[in-house]
Design an enzyme around this catalytic site. Structure first.
Site, PDB file in Angstrom:
ATOM      1  N   ASP A  15       5.173  43.741 108.493  1.00 45.14           N
ATOM      2  CA  ASP A  15       6.259  44.721 108.428  1.00 45.14           C
ATOM      3  C   ASP A  15       5.717  46.149 108.486  1.00 45.14           C
ATOM      4  O   ASP A  15       6.060  47.000 107.656  1.00 45.14           O
ATOM      5  CB  ASP A  15       7.084  44.531 107.155  1.00 45.14           C
ATOM      6  CG  ASP A  15       7.425  43.085 106.868  1.00 45.14           C
ATOM      7  OD1 ASP A  15       7.715  42.358 107.831  1.00 45.14           O
ATOM      8  OD2 ASP A  15       7.381  42.685 105.690  1.00 45.14           O
ATOM      9  N   GLU A 195      17.218  41.288 111.505  1.00 46.53           N
ATOM     10  CA  GLU A 195      16.559  42.047 110.446  1.00 46.53           C
ATOM     11  C   GLU A 195      15.593  43.056 111.052  1.00 46.53           C
ATOM     12  O   GLU A 195      15.434  43.136 112.269  1.00 46.53           O
ATOM     13  CB  GLU A 195      15.819  41.105 109.492  1.00 46.53           C
ATOM     14  CG  GLU A 195      14.661  40.358 110.135  1.00 46.53           C
ATOM     15  CD  GLU A 195      13.972  39.381 109.188  1.00 46.53           C
ATOM     16  OE1 GLU A 195      14.573  39.023 108.151  1.00 46.53           O
ATOM     17  OE2 GLU A 195      12.829  38.968 109.493  1.00 46.53           O
TER      18      GLU A 195
END
Length: 316
Positions: A15, A195
């Site tokens: 991420d 997402e």
């Protein structure tokens, strides 16, 4: 142009978020494998981030609603201060609480966010009491927007993408507007997921990249876009790609690219694509605890219609 097979910039950092500030420094944060803290590093170049010292600027408490699974921090400079947005969950000892993440913000008013005090600003409340994560922010026409992923119990799947204006850099204003939900085959493999949204502006449009499906080799990225003069809070303003724009490269063994961010090259306005990916598919045990999602960086290219060209995750 001869293709170069890419190597990770930083290993075991999922991420990834790289922010180029007006001071000329690059700031990097990401999910650490232990999911127990938020770390920052900075360097004058993107390559320099690989060996830069890291500073743990926030560590989860032992108990409470945000004491486990600290995910996907992002660092932003909003309205004169540094903010990090992240998601965290209650104790794993409470059954069914494992994926009950909520979103939170911390703030630092110093010039260098690796120094000074970080203030916990509390939960970023969307008005919807459900699993949510992966918040990012962007300013357009003097309005700060919040963009994130959240579950709607009335919609099949794990998370959809939402947008809302912000009243302050830690409070949204108004009702969340859903921009996208998992609906195509490539978005619903293993899990029904939208997402990890990220924003880049170019050629009179605002683009939102996002990630979909399970976090194995099926993980892939999609794209939304709107005209920069459109009403960004109107779902009809946005067009969604029917096919993924970035996906596994089996030829070179780069699997499940996604949860990206965008930054800019040192000496130009070239947009750089920052993402994580794995270099193997045989994951032993729970994929959640597999640390081998690595940070990669490559240039983003553009076609003659002004649309981004992501290419392959394995080559520049």
């Amino acid at each position: 142009m001869q293709e170069t097979v890419l190597k990770p910039l930083i290993e075991q950092r999922a991420d990834p978020y790289i922010y180029k500030h007006t001071d000329g420094w690059y700031y990097f944060t990401a999910s650490v494998p232990q999911y127990d803290r938020i770390e920052l590093r900075r360097a004058p170049t993107i390559a320099g981030l690989a060996t830069a010292d890291t500073v743990d600027i926030w560590t989860k408490p032992d108990t409470g609603p945000y004491c486990e699974l600290v995910w996907a921090p992002e660092i932003h400079f909003n309205q004169g201060a540094w903010y990090i947005y992240f998601a965290a969950a209650p104790s794993r000892e409470i059954k069914y609480k494992l994926f009950q993440h909520r979103m939170y913000a911390i703030r630092n008013t110093g010039a260098n966010p690796l120094e000074g005090e970080w203030e916990f600003m509390g939960q970023v409340d969307t008005g919807i009491d459900s699993f949510c994560l992966d918040a990012t922010t962007f300013t357009h026409k003097d309005q700060l927007y919040y963009l994130w992923a959240q579950k709607d119990h009335d919609i099949e799947g794990n998370s959809n993408l939402y947008i809302a204006p912000m009243k302050t850099p830690w409070q949204i204003e108004g009702k969340p507007i859903m921009l996208s939900k998992p609906e195509y085959d490539w978005e619903t493999r293993g899990f029904w997921v939208n997402e990890g949204p990220s924003v880049v502006r170019r050629n009179g449009r605002i683009f939102i990249s996002y990630s979909a499906s399970a976090t194995d080799e099926n993980y892939a990225m999609g794209l939304l876009w709107a005209d920069e003069d459109a009403d960004l809070l109107d779902p009809a303003s946005w067009t969604k790609s029917r096919e993924p724009v970035f996906r596994t490269c089996y030829d070179h063994g780069i699997y499940g690219p996604g949860h990206n961010s965008f930054t800019y090259a040192e000496d130009s306005d070239t947009v750089m694509l920052v993402y994580h990916a794995r270099t193997y598919t045989e994951i032993v045990g729970d994929p959640l605890w597999n640390p081998d999602r690595h940070t990669f960086v490559k240039p983003l290219r553009w076609d003659d219609k002004g649309m981004p060209v992501f290419g392959r995750p394995s080559t520049n």
